[in-house]
Every structure is written in C-alpha cells, then in structure tokens.
Design a protein around this motif. Structure first.
Motif, PDB file in Angstrom:
ATOM      1  N   LEU A 103      -3.801 -15.647   3.951  1.00  0.00           N
ATOM      2  CA  LEU A 103      -2.969 -14.633   3.317  1.00  0.00           C
ATOM      3  C   LEU A 103      -2.157 -13.770   4.331  1.00  0.00           C
ATOM      4  CD1 LEU A 103      -5.650 -13.051   0.760  1.00  0.00           C
ATOM      5  CD2 LEU A 103      -4.227 -15.141   0.466  1.00  0.00           C
ATOM      6  N   ARG A 104      -0.879 -13.721   4.045  1.00  0.00           N
ATOM      7  CA  ARG A 104       0.113 -13.309   5.017  1.00  0.00           C
ATOM      8  C   ARG A 104       1.428 -12.744   4.373  1.00  0.00           C
ATOM      9  NH1 ARG A 104       0.234 -18.791   7.322  1.00  0.00           N
ATOM     10  NH2 ARG A 104      -1.031 -17.949   9.085  1.00  0.00           N
ATOM     11  N   HIS A 105       2.092 -11.887   4.756  1.00  0.00           N
ATOM     12  CA  HIS A 105       3.122 -11.187   4.495  1.00  0.00           C
ATOM     13  C   HIS A 105       4.375 -12.439   4.229  1.00  0.00           C
ATOM     14  CE1 HIS A 105       6.438  -8.617   3.070  1.00  0.00           C
ATOM     15  NE2 HIS A 105       7.292  -8.829   3.988  1.00  0.00           N
ATOM     16  N   GLU A 106       4.667 -13.004   5.380  1.00  0.00           N
ATOM     17  CA  GLU A 106       5.875 -13.932   5.388  1.00  0.00           C
ATOM     18  C   GLU A 106       5.434 -15.387   5.842  1.00  0.00           C
ATOM     19  OE1 GLU A 106      10.355 -14.467   7.483  1.00  0.00           O
ATOM     20  OE2 GLU A 106       8.917 -12.719   7.892  1.00  0.00           O
ATOM     21  N   ALA A 107       5.818 -16.341   4.809  1.00  0.00           N
ATOM     22  CA  ALA A 107       5.296 -17.658   5.011  1.00  0.00           C
ATOM     23  C   ALA A 107       5.761 -18.219   6.474  1.00  0.00           C
ATOM     24  CB  ALA A 107       6.115 -18.726   4.078  1.00  0.00           C
ATOM     25  N   GLU A 127      -1.242 -21.503   2.527  1.00  0.00           N
ATOM     26  CA  GLU A 127      -0.975 -19.861   2.596  1.00  0.00           C
ATOM     27  C   GLU A 127      -0.416 -19.338   1.225  1.00  0.00           C
ATOM     28  OE1 GLU A 127       2.022 -19.377   5.642  1.00  0.00           O
ATOM     29  OE2 GLU A 127       3.548 -19.932   4.463  1.00  0.00           O
ATOM     30  N   ILE A 128      -0.635 -18.240   1.080  1.00  0.00           N
ATOM     31  CA  ILE A 128      -0.070 -17.228   0.052  1.00  0.00           C
ATOM     32  C   ILE A 128       0.682 -16.207   0.566  1.00  0.00           C
ATOM     33  CG2 ILE A 128      -0.423 -15.974  -2.037  1.00  0.00           C
ATOM     34  CD1 ILE A 128      -2.791 -17.693  -2.609  1.00  0.00           C
ATOM     35  N   SER A 129       1.976 -15.863   0.319  1.00  0.00           N
ATOM     36  CA  SER A 129       2.584 -14.807   0.968  1.00  0.00           C
ATOM     37  C   SER A 129       3.519 -14.197  -0.038  1.00  0.00           C
ATOM     38  CB  SER A 129       3.306 -15.542   2.191  1.00  0.00           C
ATOM     39  OG  SER A 129       4.234 -16.512   1.861  1.00  0.00           O
ATOM     40  N   GLY A 130       4.495 -13.353   0.564  1.00  0.00           N
ATOM     41  CA  GLY A 130       5.387 -12.589  -0.125  1.00  0.00           C
ATOM     42  C   GLY A 130       6.682 -12.732   0.438  1.00  0.00           C
ATOM     43  N   LEU A 133       2.427 -20.871  -1.538  1.00  0.00           N
ATOM     44  CA  LEU A 133       2.730 -20.331  -2.819  1.00  0.00           C
ATOM     45  C   LEU A 133       3.306 -18.974  -2.573  1.00  0.00           C
ATOM     46  CD1 LEU A 133       2.655 -19.709  -5.765  1.00  0.00           C
ATOM     47  CD2 LEU A 133       0.056 -19.269  -5.473  1.00  0.00           C
ATOM     48  N   VAL A 134       4.585 -18.596  -2.893  1.00  0.00           N
ATOM     49  CA  VAL A 134       5.186 -17.119  -2.628  1.00  0.00           C
ATOM     50  C   VAL A 134       5.116 -16.373  -3.775  1.00  0.00           C
ATOM     51  CG1 VAL A 134       7.208 -15.944  -1.893  1.00  0.00           C
ATOM     52  CG2 VAL A 134       6.571 -18.296  -0.790  1.00  0.00           C
ATOM     53  N   LEU A 135       4.514 -15.138  -3.576  1.00  0.00           N
ATOM     54  CA  LEU A 135       4.570 -14.223  -4.816  1.00  0.00           C
ATOM     55  C   LEU A 135       5.961 -13.486  -5.132  1.00  0.00           C
ATOM     56  CD1 LEU A 135       1.679 -14.826  -4.417  1.00  0.00           C
ATOM     57  CD2 LEU A 135       1.380 -12.338  -4.922  1.00  0.00           C
ATOM     58  N   PRO A 136       6.434 -13.285  -6.400  1.00  0.00           N
ATOM     59  CA  PRO A 136       7.564 -12.332  -6.614  1.00  0.00           C
ATOM     60  C   PRO A 136       7.284 -11.160  -6.129  1.00  0.00           C
ATOM     61  CG  PRO A 136       6.352 -12.746  -8.865  1.00  0.00           C
ATOM     62  CD  PRO A 136       5.659 -13.593  -7.648  1.00  0.00           C
ATOM     63  N   ALA A 137       8.374 -10.179  -5.971  1.00  0.00           N
ATOM     64  CA  ALA A 137       8.002  -8.938  -5.578  1.00  0.00           C
ATOM     65  C   ALA A 137       7.381  -8.139  -6.768  1.00  0.00           C
ATOM     66  CB  ALA A 137       9.358  -8.243  -5.280  1.00  0.00           C
ATOM     67  N   PHE A 138       6.607  -7.174  -6.459  1.00  0.00           N
ATOM     68  CA  PHE A 138       5.852  -6.488  -7.757  1.00  0.00           C
ATOM     69  C   PHE A 138       6.315  -5.367  -8.014  1.00  0.00           C
ATOM     70  CE2 PHE A 138       2.405  -4.217  -9.759  1.00  0.00           C
ATOM     71  CZ  PHE A 138       1.912  -5.181 -10.686  1.00  0.00           C
ATOM     72  N   GLY A 139       7.181  -4.636  -6.876  1.00  0.00           N
ATOM     73  CA  GLY A 139       7.557  -3.260  -7.194  1.00  0.00           C
ATOM     74  C   GLY A 139       8.546  -3.028  -8.234  1.00  0.00           C
ATOM     75  N   ALA A 140       8.726  -1.859  -8.863  1.00  0.00           N
ATOM     76  CA  ALA A 140       9.689  -1.690  -9.923  1.00  0.00           C
ATOM     77  C   ALA A 140      11.143  -1.501  -9.530  1.00  0.00           C
ATOM     78  CB  ALA A 140       9.350  -0.399 -10.503  1.00  0.00           C
ATOM     79  N   LEU A 141      11.316  -1.361  -8.214  1.00  0.00           N
ATOM     80  CA  LEU A 141      12.705  -1.189  -7.632  1.00  0.00           C
ATOM     81  C   LEU A 141      13.080  -1.954  -6.709  1.00  0.00           C
ATOM     82  CD1 LEU A 141      15.146   0.639  -8.402  1.00  0.00           C
ATOM     83  CD2 LEU A 141      14.381   2.261  -6.395  1.00  0.00           C
ATOM     84  N   THR A 142      12.908  -3.335  -6.783  1.00  0.00           N
ATOM     85  CA  THR A 142      13.097  -4.612  -5.922  1.00  0.00           C
ATOM     86  C   THR A 142      13.981  -5.477  -6.463  1.00  0.00           C
ATOM     87  OG1 THR A 142      11.110  -5.546  -6.871  1.00  0.00           O
ATOM     88  CG2 THR A 142      10.774  -4.333  -4.914  1.00  0.00           C
ATOM     89  N   GLY A 143      14.997  -6.029  -5.612  1.00  0.00           N
ATOM     90  CA  GLY A 143      15.730  -6.770  -5.910  1.00  0.00           C
ATOM     91  C   GLY A 143      15.054  -8.353  -5.905  1.00  0.00           C
TER      92      GLY A 143
END
Length: 222
Positions: A136-140, A148-151, A178-188
């Motif tokens: 689990l990390r932020h960037e692939a 790995e799973i990242s954002g 596997l890259v997750l989508p941005a969860f934030g309400a104000l993200t592109g």
C-alpha cells in the motif's frame, strides 16, 4: 446481493461506488486522495470556492465505513491538499475526523502533498506498508513487480453511450497494480488512457467503474 468484487493478487476486493475499496479479509477500507481543505488552500491564493469540501468528503467516508462495516482504514496519501491543511480544518470536520481515527484502526500513508501532520488528529503514519502480500503506497512504483495498491493519479474514464459522452472516476487495474480514484469531493482526474499513466502502470490496463449493482470493466487501448 450483487457481486461487485474483483480478484487481485489472490485477494477478493470490493470496489465501492464512492471510490473506496473494501478488503473484507482484512476488515479494511482503502481510500486515496481525500485532498481535505483544498478549497481553503485556494482561498488563501485568492480563488474562492465553496468551503464545504472537507465536510462532504468526510460524510462520504463515514457512509462508506458504515456501508462496509470496515474496522480499519488506510488513507493512501494526499489526505490533505497541503501540509498546512490540518491546521485549517474546521471544528466540525476536525471532530468528525478525530472520531473516525479514534474508533477505527487508522493509518495515514504519506503522499506528495501532505506529510505526517495528520497524525496530530489521530491514527498512525507510514510511508508505505505491506498488507496481505500487497504493498500500500501513495504512488505506483513502475519498476516494482510486487502487487501494489496506490492512488495519486485520480484516474477517470470516458465512454460514449448512445452519442452521449460520460465521464466517471474509475479504478485502474493491471495484473500487478491497482490505482484507486480520488475520493475527495473537490478533486479532478486524469484520463486513464493518458500517456503518463501508461508509463507507470503498463498494459494490459482496465478501467473499473463500481456501481451498486455491478462492476463495469472497460479495456484501455494502446
């Protein structure tokens, strides 16, 4: 109950319509790129946006936790839009987030926007960690063959249905990433077919869009 699960690195995972990822075996919910206090960051630079993004993001996160029954949360980086975002968090949002980190086994993975300041609210901090044989990390990491799973990339996909173009945030899946989508309400978002994403993730690449009834799969050409 409809099956919206996928198999990744020997694990059964359940993408949630909110953009979260439920890992039932570990009683865990994974989210990426909350970007809390993005609106207040822009406000300090003269761009006024509705100041409700943290409230909306946390409300969606609470709903996802309740819907899945998860007892552990892993936030995969860029949880705040910048390092000073924790200090700008409104009192009601801070209270909600503190309750989450108190009641759940919470881990902040550091991203390129945020640091370790979120730990002041609660939870623990890690640069990356391994869970069930998956990193689990932020960037692939393009040169790491381990699953790995990242954002970080905020993947989205566009499809044309009956002449109408529809854009949705999506999960980006390859055999080892596997890259997750941005969860934030104000993200592109970044189109899943963008060359920057292809260089890091490789091929074959599939866009996954989670709905309450099923998991939609869109192979990415190129």
């Amino acid at each position: 109950m409809p099956d919206v699960s996928l198999s990744f690195a020997g694990a059964t995972l359940r993408p949630h319509p909110s953009g979260a990822l439920h890992w039932p075996e570990h009683d865990a919910l994974l989210v990426a790129d909350l970007h809390l206090e993005k609106a207040s960051f822009f406000a300090t630079h003269g761009r006024m946006l509705p100041p409700y993004d943290s409230h909306d993001t946390l409300a969606a996160l609470i709903d996802a936790v309740e819907a899945t029954g998860a007892r552990r949360v892993f936030a995969l980086g860029d949880s705040f839009h910048d390092g000073a975002g924790v200090a700008r968090l409104p009192a009601n949002a801070r209270t909600a987030l503190a309750a989450l980190t108190r009641d759940l086994d919470w881990c902040w993975i550091t991203g390129n926007h945020d640091g370790s300041a979120a730990a002041a609210i609660g939870g623990r901090v890690a640069g990356e960690l391994e869970l069930g044989g998956v990193w689990l990390r932020h960037e692939a990491e393009p040169h790491d063959a381990a699953p790995e799973i990242s954002g970080h990339f905020h993947p989205k996909v566009s499809v044309t249905v009956r002449g109408r173009r529809i854009v949705r945030r999506c999960f980006a899946l390859t055999p080892s990433k596997l890259v997750l989508p941005a969860f934030g309400a104000l993200t592109g978002g970044l189109d899943i077919g963008d060359a920057a994403m292809a260089r890091v993730l490789g091929r074959p690449l599939t866009a996954l869009v989670a709905t309450p009834e099923r998991l939609l799969r869109f192979p990415v050409a190129g």
